[in-house]
Design an enzyme around this catalytic site. Structure first.
Site, PDB file in Angstrom:
ATOM      1  N   VAL A   1     -49.780  33.444  90.612  1.00 22.72           N
ATOM      2  CA  VAL A   1     -48.781  32.733  90.140  1.00 22.72           C
ATOM      3  C   VAL A   1     -47.597  32.994  91.105  1.00 22.72           C
ATOM      4  CG1 VAL A   1     -49.291  32.783  87.838  1.00 22.72           C
ATOM      5  CG2 VAL A   1     -47.991  34.820  88.640  1.00 22.72           C
TER       6      VAL A   1
ATOM      7  N   TYR B   1     -39.170  46.346  85.311  1.00 24.66           N
ATOM      8  CA  TYR B   1     -39.934  45.586  84.310  1.00 24.66           C
ATOM      9  C   TYR B   1     -39.028  45.051  83.208  1.00 24.66           C
ATOM     10  CZ  TYR B   1     -43.428  44.422  80.867  1.00 24.66           C
ATOM     11  OH  TYR B   1     -44.384  43.816  80.066  1.00 24.66           O
TER      12      TYR B   1
END
Length: 258
Positions: free
Chosen positions: A70, A163
């Protein structure tokens, strides 16, 4: 009088799930297939995707595997093209592919890890949305669910800045894209799981049994969220049952962010 719960909400629909070689992606793909979808499972590792396909077919479902990264826009465009070629269209997409890196303070966060998190978790979702929407808006619409996280927009913990930034951005991107494209018949939402049945929820060196004990104290629910519970939330948002859900970020974390 109550109506029976639908058991085939995705019959004759084509679905794509990224990051489907294990964990939540595999559970979501299996759940979609169990409700009638023809599923393409995608990821970077062919062997794990083959295992997901075998599980779906053993359950009587229909699935095919297409490897893709991706983080590469061209790879994602080819993934969507192959999905349409294999199953005749693209009605449902679940953008689940992601990586986890943490354990370092913001001041000391390695730039290579930062770039990897943003390239996969955020830009990877953008690549996926652009390729999926390009097909859907030209073919009568569709439904997209992005997998974000309760970490980021809903909860913050030390040592996880990269994150959390990447996932908070996914939540924001979901809402923005939802407003941009609902008039074109493309309905976009997100699910933000907390700690659930996936390798990402394990601390370094921790066993699954030790994780279960830890979650008894950390989660108001007193346990880990199951992969099936996350999948059920995704399928709800992807289905016609959620026809008025646009830009929703559904948190499934046992009350951690309540």
């Amino acid at each position: 009088m109550t109506s029976a719960r639908p058991t085939a909400r995705f019959t004759d629909r084509s679905a794509l799930v990224t990051g489907a070689g294990s964990g939540l992606g595999r559970a979501i793909a299996r759940a979609l297939a169990a409700e009638g979808a023809k599923v393409v499972v995608s990821g970077r590792t062919a062997a794990s995707l083959a295992e997901t396909v075998a599980l779906i077919e053993a359950d009587g479902g229909t699935a095919a595997a297409v490897t893709a990264d991706v983080a590469d826009a061209g790879s994602v465009r080819e993934l969507v093209r192959r999905t349409v070629e294999l199953h005749g269209g693209l009605d449902v997409a679940v953008n689940n592919a992601g990586v986890f890196r943490g354990g370092t303070s913001t001041a000391d966060f390695p730039l290579d890890a930062w770039r990897e998190l943003l390239d996969t978790n955020l830009t990877g979702v953008l690549h996926s949305l652009q390729a999926e929407i390009a097909h859907m808006r030209a073919h009568g619409g569709g439904s997209i669910v992005n997998i974000s996280s309760n970490l980021g927009a809903h909860v913050r913990l030390p040592g996880l800045s990269g994150y959390q930034v990447s996932k908070a951005a996914v939540s924001a991107l979901t809402r923005a894209a939802a407003l941009d494209h609902i008039a074109e018949g493309v309905r976009i939402n997100a699910v933000s799981p907390g700690a659930s049945e996936s390798a990402m929820s394990l601390l370094p060196g921790e066993t699954e049994a030790e994780r279960d004990v830890r979650m008894k104290g950390q989660s108001p629910l007193g346990r880990l969220t199951s992969a099936a519970e996350v999948a059920a939330a995704v399928l709800y948002l992807a289905s016609d049952d959620a026809g008025s859900a646009v830009g929703t970020d559904l948190v499934v974390d046992g009350g951690v962010s309540a």
